[in-house]
Write an enzyme that holds these catalytic residues in place. Structure first.
Site, mmCIF file in Angstrom:
data_model
loop_
_atom_site.group_PDB
_atom_site.id
_atom_site.type_symbol
_atom_site.label_atom_id
_atom_site.label_comp_id
_atom_site.label_asym_id
_atom_site.label_seq_id
_atom_site.Cartn_x
_atom_site.Cartn_y
_atom_site.Cartn_z
ATOM 1 N N HIS A 111 0.831 -1.204 0.000
ATOM 2 C CA HIS A 111 0.000 0.000 0.000
ATOM 3 C C HIS A 111 0.871 1.262 0.000
ATOM 4 O O HIS A 111 0.664 2.173 -0.805
ATOM 5 C CB HIS A 111 -0.924 -0.017 1.229
ATOM 6 C CG HIS A 111 -1.707 1.232 1.412
ATOM 7 N ND1 HIS A 111 -2.957 1.415 0.864
ATOM 8 C CD2 HIS A 111 -1.424 2.376 2.097
ATOM 9 C CE1 HIS A 111 -3.409 2.617 1.197
ATOM 10 N NE2 HIS A 111 -2.489 3.221 1.943
ATOM 11 N N GLU A 112 1.852 1.303 0.885
ATOM 12 C CA GLU A 112 2.705 2.490 0.985
ATOM 13 C C GLU A 112 3.555 2.666 -0.275
ATOM 14 O O GLU A 112 3.765 3.789 -0.734
ATOM 15 C CB GLU A 112 3.563 2.443 2.248
ATOM 16 C CG GLU A 112 2.785 2.401 3.554
ATOM 17 C CD GLU A 112 1.748 3.513 3.743
ATOM 18 O OE1 GLU A 112 1.874 4.595 3.124
ATOM 19 O OE2 GLU A 112 0.805 3.298 4.526
ATOM 20 N N HIS A 115 1.702 4.545 -2.867
ATOM 21 C CA HIS A 115 1.764 6.004 -2.784
ATOM 22 C C HIS A 115 2.998 6.540 -3.507
ATOM 23 O O HIS A 115 2.927 7.550 -4.208
ATOM 24 C CB HIS A 115 1.782 6.465 -1.324
ATOM 25 C CG HIS A 115 0.489 6.252 -0.611
ATOM 26 N ND1 HIS A 115 -0.733 6.656 -1.108
ATOM 27 C CD2 HIS A 115 0.224 5.665 0.587
ATOM 28 C CE1 HIS A 115 -1.693 6.343 -0.244
ATOM 29 N NE2 HIS A 115 -1.140 5.725 0.783
ATOM 30 N N ASP A 121 -4.979 7.330 -1.477
ATOM 31 C CA ASP A 121 -5.841 6.435 -0.702
ATOM 32 C C ASP A 121 -7.224 6.401 -1.348
ATOM 33 O O ASP A 121 -7.682 7.405 -1.895
ATOM 34 C CB ASP A 121 -5.992 6.945 0.731
ATOM 35 C CG ASP A 121 -4.790 6.625 1.592
ATOM 36 O OD1 ASP A 121 -4.453 7.465 2.440
ATOM 37 O OD2 ASP A 121 -4.202 5.544 1.437
#
Length: 172
Positions: A111-112, A115, A121
């Site tokens: 997920h990170e 980014h 998000d």
């Protein structure tokens, strides 16, 4: 005959401009340094494998010792977060708070990294959306980006879309 050739050329040009077909280009390689997150090394490695298998326009590699990485990953007692600077560059904090609450470490890392690859998000969101982050729930083990997330990263690294590079702190 001339009309058919003209139509074929125009159709090809339109397909290229719309991204229906692409030109062959080498994937952009970005590197990471996870020496500050040694506790999560295997989780980070798995998350990188997921992204490398999911997209073609960018590939992620561990930076060689002594070289500058595009992004760094460190351990932190707080909540996981990412601070992208430019597309493919920035810093990730693997937050122990989410790990202690039971969130899946590979999903956190993937997920990170999303980014850093220019994804925002998507909250609230289902477990099937990697970028839904914590709203996918503690039991969520889904680590692969969905089709829309993959497509956006592909566009980001093909230079055809604007990446969202705001500082992102994922909330519980």
């Amino acid at each position: 005959m001339f009309l058919r050739k003209t139509i074929a050329v125009l159709a090809s040009a339109a397909a290229l401009s719309l991204g229906v077909v692409g030109t062959a280009q080498a994937a952009r390689t970005i590197t990471y340094d996870s020496t500050g997150a040694a506790l999560y090394e295997s989780d980070i490695t798995e998350a990188v494998k997921v992204w490398n298998a999911s997209v073609k326009n960018v590939q992620i590699r561990k930076a060689a010792a002594g070289t500058r990485a595009n992004f760094t990953i460190v351990s932190d007692p707080g909540w996981p977060r990412a601070q992208p600077t430019t597309l493919g560059n920035g810093k990730i904090w693997m937050g122990k708070q989410a790990v202690d609450q039971g969130y899946y470490k590979i999903r956190i890392a993937a997920h990170e990294i999303g980014h850093i690859l220019g994804l925002p998000d998507i909250k609230p969101g289902p477990c099937s959306s990697l970028m839904s982050g914590s709203t996918g729930g503690i039991p969520c083990k889904s680590v692969a980006p969905n089709a829309a997330e993959k497509s956006r990263v592909e566009r980001n690294f093909a230079g055809t879309a604007k990446a969202d590079l705001a500082t992102v702190e994922d909330a519980a």
